[in-house]
Scaffold this active site. Structure first.
Site, mmCIF file in Angstrom:
data_model
loop_
_atom_site.group_PDB
_atom_site.id
_atom_site.type_symbol
_atom_site.label_atom_id
_atom_site.label_comp_id
_atom_site.label_asym_id
_atom_site.label_seq_id
_atom_site.Cartn_x
_atom_site.Cartn_y
_atom_site.Cartn_z
ATOM 1 N N TYR A 163 -6.659 -2.707 6.814
ATOM 2 C CA TYR A 163 -5.602 -3.163 7.733
ATOM 3 C C TYR A 163 -4.990 -1.981 8.493
ATOM 4 O O TYR A 163 -4.888 -1.996 9.727
ATOM 5 C CB TYR A 163 -4.543 -3.883 6.899
ATOM 6 C CG TYR A 163 -3.248 -4.191 7.586
ATOM 7 C CD1 TYR A 163 -3.159 -5.242 8.493
ATOM 8 C CD2 TYR A 163 -2.098 -3.453 7.308
ATOM 9 C CE1 TYR A 163 -1.941 -5.546 9.112
ATOM 10 C CE2 TYR A 163 -0.890 -3.747 7.910
ATOM 11 C CZ TYR A 163 -0.815 -4.790 8.808
ATOM 12 O OH TYR A 163 0.380 -5.079 9.404
ATOM 13 N N LEU A 213 8.750 -9.744 -1.736
ATOM 14 C CA LEU A 213 9.987 -10.516 -1.827
ATOM 15 C C LEU A 213 9.713 -11.969 -2.215
ATOM 16 O O LEU A 213 10.407 -12.554 -3.050
ATOM 17 C CB LEU A 213 10.738 -10.440 -0.499
ATOM 18 C CG LEU A 213 12.200 -10.751 -0.709
ATOM 19 C CD1 LEU A 213 13.067 -9.597 -0.287
ATOM 20 C CD2 LEU A 213 12.591 -12.025 -0.030
ATOM 21 N N CYS A 215 6.991 -12.989 -3.786
ATOM 22 C CA CYS A 215 6.482 -12.993 -5.174
ATOM 23 C C CYS A 215 7.647 -13.037 -6.166
ATOM 24 O O CYS A 215 7.636 -13.830 -7.123
ATOM 25 C CB CYS A 215 5.658 -11.735 -5.450
ATOM 26 S SG CYS A 215 4.037 -11.714 -4.689
ATOM 27 N N ARG A 318 7.802 4.620 2.065
ATOM 28 C CA ARG A 318 7.860 4.440 3.527
ATOM 29 C C ARG A 318 9.287 4.585 4.015
ATOM 30 O O ARG A 318 10.026 3.621 4.088
ATOM 31 C CB ARG A 318 7.361 3.050 3.913
ATOM 32 C CG ARG A 318 5.897 2.870 3.776
ATOM 33 C CD ARG A 318 5.476 1.639 4.550
ATOM 34 N NE ARG A 318 4.225 1.165 4.049
ATOM 35 C CZ ARG A 318 3.947 -0.101 3.824
ATOM 36 N NH1 ARG A 318 4.851 -1.032 4.069
ATOM 37 N NH2 ARG A 318 2.782 -0.446 3.376
HETATM 38 C C1 UGA Z 1 2.970 -4.947 3.827
HETATM 39 C C2 UGA Z 1 2.037 -4.784 5.020
HETATM 40 O O1 UGA Z 1 0.834 -4.269 4.652
HETATM 41 C C3 UGA Z 1 2.647 -3.929 6.104
HETATM 42 O O2 UGA Z 1 1.867 -3.921 7.234
HETATM 43 C C4 UGA Z 1 3.936 -4.469 6.512
HETATM 44 O O3 UGA Z 1 4.509 -3.577 7.437
HETATM 45 C C5 UGA Z 1 4.817 -4.613 5.325
HETATM 46 O O4 UGA Z 1 4.206 -5.381 4.294
HETATM 47 C C6 UGA Z 1 6.049 -5.307 5.753
HETATM 48 O O5 UGA Z 1 6.447 -6.314 5.209
HETATM 49 O O6 UGA Z 1 6.618 -4.810 6.736
HETATM 50 P P1 UGA Z 1 3.651 -3.635 1.622
HETATM 51 O O7 UGA Z 1 5.033 -3.099 1.764
HETATM 52 O O8 UGA Z 1 2.751 -2.841 0.739
HETATM 53 O O9 UGA Z 1 3.005 -3.766 3.071
HETATM 54 O O10 UGA Z 1 3.686 -5.146 1.097
HETATM 55 P P2 UGA Z 1 4.291 -5.910 -0.165
HETATM 56 O O11 UGA Z 1 3.272 -6.927 -0.560
HETATM 57 O O12 UGA Z 1 5.628 -6.431 0.185
HETATM 58 O O13 UGA Z 1 4.361 -4.837 -1.330
HETATM 59 C C7 UGA Z 1 5.395 -3.918 -1.509
HETATM 60 C C8 UGA Z 1 5.255 -3.266 -2.861
HETATM 61 O O14 UGA Z 1 5.532 -4.228 -3.880
HETATM 62 C C9 UGA Z 1 3.867 -2.711 -3.194
HETATM 63 O O15 UGA Z 1 4.021 -1.522 -3.909
HETATM 64 C C10 UGA Z 1 3.264 -3.777 -4.104
HETATM 65 O O16 UGA Z 1 2.280 -3.261 -4.957
HETATM 66 C C11 UGA Z 1 4.505 -4.228 -4.863
HETATM 67 N N1 UGA Z 1 4.466 -5.594 -5.444
HETATM 68 C C12 UGA Z 1 4.075 -6.669 -4.717
HETATM 69 C C13 UGA Z 1 4.946 -5.781 -6.745
HETATM 70 O O17 UGA Z 1 5.327 -4.810 -7.454
HETATM 71 N N2 UGA Z 1 4.973 -7.039 -7.267
HETATM 72 C C14 UGA Z 1 4.572 -8.125 -6.569
HETATM 73 O O18 UGA Z 1 4.650 -9.255 -7.127
HETATM 74 C C15 UGA Z 1 4.107 -7.940 -5.255
#
Ligand code: UGA
Length: 362
Positions: A163, A213, A215, A318
């Protein structure tokens, strides 16, 4: 004359909020394009809105909408991390192959393109690679600047980065069209926007794994453990959707300042680790639903590969430098993490609370 804004992906989370703000201003006419319109149902009869149900890969049908507009805001994306390593071809198609036609059309027709990219183009921070802890704490190794920070992605076999790589190539294509053909563009890099209407609850209005969020909300609503991927040490800066829409309005209102620029749009003051986020959400949930004030909510660590499948890697941190948006656009986010979470969680409770209670087992 009122400027006409063409919003591609207008039916999504960001699009739905942007649309209601644009239509709330007397100055804008809007051409909205999406394959779905559930989130903007209430706006469809607005006299200054023209809505077209179409996929951006149908370039023939899309062309007249771009032609009739002064500026194109492109929000179309597949941006759910659980897809990056499971259906990477769809991810590359949706985030590079399809939107590149939009870039070409804007260049040909002389239209200003406001393109939504992602904070994920930065990949991982340099701080995550340096072993010296003092160097890791040095801001220049983790605060992300549009022109200064390197874009650090993992190996090709780690398909998580499919992505980010597709989005980065699209940014480079836009930049090259600006350089060679005079395309007028603005690139937005969003940092974890949250708010009402984002994502979905699996089993109710979507399938698979949504973003963090949703989740955590699903876990709270269904009384399941909140799961921290690899212990929940990764850090994000959550940005409330109203602040994000303010930034887009500032861009649209200041074309001379915004054209030819890339902007980080995020709230550096709202940084949390995922483990801190889980704690904050449990605490807020208990206050938003006093009937659960004494309920214990389990928080557990899960292995990343077990949670997302092979090929998942993570952005460690980030943190945006937003000084460019502050200086050129006069924009600054004002919504605290506490308020942003409270508003977003309240909307989830209103939308899904009853359904989750009815279908506890699902
Ligand atoms: C995603 C997209 O890939 C980005 O392009 C986008 O900019 C971003 O979301 C966004 O919402 O703006 P990411 O932040 O990695 O990126 O997405 P999430 O799925 O929200 O994950 C955030 C963190 O939470 C990660 O470290 C993930 O491993 C963790 N996570 C996720 C948990 O610890 N538990 C969960 O149940 C789900």
């Amino acid at each position: 004359m009122s400027p006409t804004v063409c919003v591609l992906g207008a039916g999504g989370f960001i699009g739905s909020h942007l649309l209601s703000r644009l239509l709330g201003e007397p100055t804008y006419r809007v051409r909205a394009v999406d394959i779905t319109s559930d989130k903007i149902r209430d706006l469809l009869s607005h006299p200054r809105l023209t809505f077209a149900t179409l996929d951006i890969h149908d370039t023939k049908s899309l062309r007249p909408h771009i032609e009739a507009s002064d500026v194109v805001v492109s929000l179309v994306a597949l941006c759910n991390p659980s897809l990056y390593n499971t259906v990477p071809l769809d991810v590359i198609d949706a985030n590079y192959d399809q939107p590149r036609h939009v870039v070409r059309m804007c260049a040909e027709m002389g239209k200003w393109l406001v393109h939504f990219s992602t904070s994920e183009v930065y990949g991982r921070t340099v701080a995550g690679f340096v072993s010296d802890t003092r160097a890791a704490r040095d801001k220049k190794h983790y605060v992300l600047t549009e022109e200064g920070s390197p874009l650090v992605l993992g190996p090709v076999s780690a398909q998580r980065w499919s992505y980010a790589a597709a989005k980065q190539l699209l940014e480079r294509l836009i930049f090259a069209h600006g350089f060679e053909h005079g395309l007028q563009y603005t690139i937005v890099r969003p940092f974890n926007f949250i708010g009402p209407r984002m994502d979905y609850i699996p089993g109710i209005d979507g399938t698979g794994v949504p973003r963090v969020l949703a989740c955590f909300m699903e876990a709270l609503l269904r009384g399941k453990p909140l799961q921290l991927v690899d212990g929940g040490g990764s850090r994000r800066c959550f940005t409330y959707i109203d602040d994000a829409v303010d930034a887009v309005m500032a861009i649209l209102g200041k074309p001379a300042k915004a054209k030819g620029e890339i902007f980080n749009i995020g709230h550096p003051g709202n940084e949390v680790s995922m483990s801190e986020l889980a704690d904050a959400m449990v605490r807020l949930y208990r206050t938003l639903r006093p009937e659960f004030a004494d309920t214990e909510f389990e928080i557990e660590s899960v292995d990343a590969e077990a949670f997302y499948g092979a090929g998942y890697e993570d952005s460690d941190r980030r943190m945006p430098d937003i000084s460019k948006a502050e200086d050129l656009l006069g924009w600054r986010p004002t919504t605290s993490l506490e308020t942003a979470l409270r508003q977003t969680m309240q909307s989830y409770i209103e939308e899904y609370g009853a359904d989750c209670a009815r279908r506890e087992a699902c």
